[in-house]
Design a protein around this motif. Structure first.
Motif, PDB file in Angstrom:
ATOM      1  N   GLU A   1       5.107  25.078  18.538  1.00 36.50           N
ATOM      2  CA  GLU A   1       4.546  26.347  18.437  1.00 36.50           C
ATOM      3  C   GLU A   1       4.352  27.000  19.886  1.00 36.50           C
ATOM      4  OE1 GLU A   1       0.361  28.196  16.710  1.00 36.50           O
ATOM      5  OE2 GLU A   1       0.454  25.801  17.069  1.00 36.50           O
TER       6      GLU A   1
ATOM      7  N   THR B   1       3.015  34.658  15.917  1.00 31.12           N
ATOM      8  CA  THR B   1       3.204  33.286  15.777  1.00 31.12           C
ATOM      9  C   THR B   1       4.135  32.479  15.703  1.00 31.12           C
ATOM     10  OG1 THR B   1       0.733  33.075  15.110  1.00 31.12           O
ATOM     11  CG2 THR B   1       2.161  31.041  15.045  1.00 31.12           C
TER      12      THR B   1
ATOM     13  N   LYS C   1       6.071  29.129  14.899  1.00 29.21           N
ATOM     14  CA  LYS C   1       5.660  27.709  14.689  1.00 29.21           C
ATOM     15  C   LYS C   1       6.980  27.121  13.851  1.00 29.21           C
ATOM     16  CE  LYS C   1       2.045  25.211  12.632  1.00 29.21           C
ATOM     17  NZ  LYS C   1       0.578  25.380  11.869  1.00 29.21           N
TER      18      LYS C   1
ATOM     19  N   THR D   1       7.370  23.451  11.864  1.00 31.52           N
ATOM     20  CA  THR D   1       6.733  22.424  11.264  1.00 31.52           C
ATOM     21  C   THR D   1       7.953  21.477  11.022  1.00 31.52           C
ATOM     22  OG1 THR D   1       4.768  23.307  10.722  1.00 31.52           O
ATOM     23  CG2 THR D   1       5.180  21.421   9.557  1.00 31.52           C
TER      24      THR D   1
END
Length: 106
Positions: free
Chosen positions: A37, A22, A24, A26
């Motif tokens: 993402e 993953t 990602k 934030t």
């Protein structure tokens, strides 16, 4: 300094992308949170992929690539850097262990 952070983020993402972990980011500013993402169609293939952006609870696809490996990861990193330029503090969570890569604009 910001270019070094972006380069480090891109390197971490490119290493991770080979295993389709993953990717990602934030990004936060005060109580506001944005999420960038990379979403893979298949867990064992780097393409096709899309870059998803969630703002105010609304998710949308910003980019999608069918055959260009690494493009989703690069676009996600570029967009996180852009968010930092707007005053957001972004952390990069790659793979199963979240590694903090601050890309805050200072």
């Amino acid at each position: 300094m910001r270019k070094f952070l972006l380069l480090g983020s891109l390197l971490a993402v490119s290493i991770s992308a080979s295993a389709n972990d993953t990717v990602k980011y934030t990004c936060t500013m005060g109580n506001v949170e944005r999420v960038i993402e990379v979403v893979y169609a298949s867990a064992d293939q780097p393409v096709p992929c899309t870059v998803s952006y969630t703002k105010d609870g609304d998710a949308q696809t910003l980019w999608s690539y069918e055959s260009t490996e690494g493009q989703c990861e690069a676009k996600a990193a570029e967009f996180a850097e852009k968010q930092s330029g707007w005053g957001f503090s972004c952390s990069n969570e790659t793979g199963s262990s979240a590694s903090e890569a601050e890309t805050s604009a200072q």
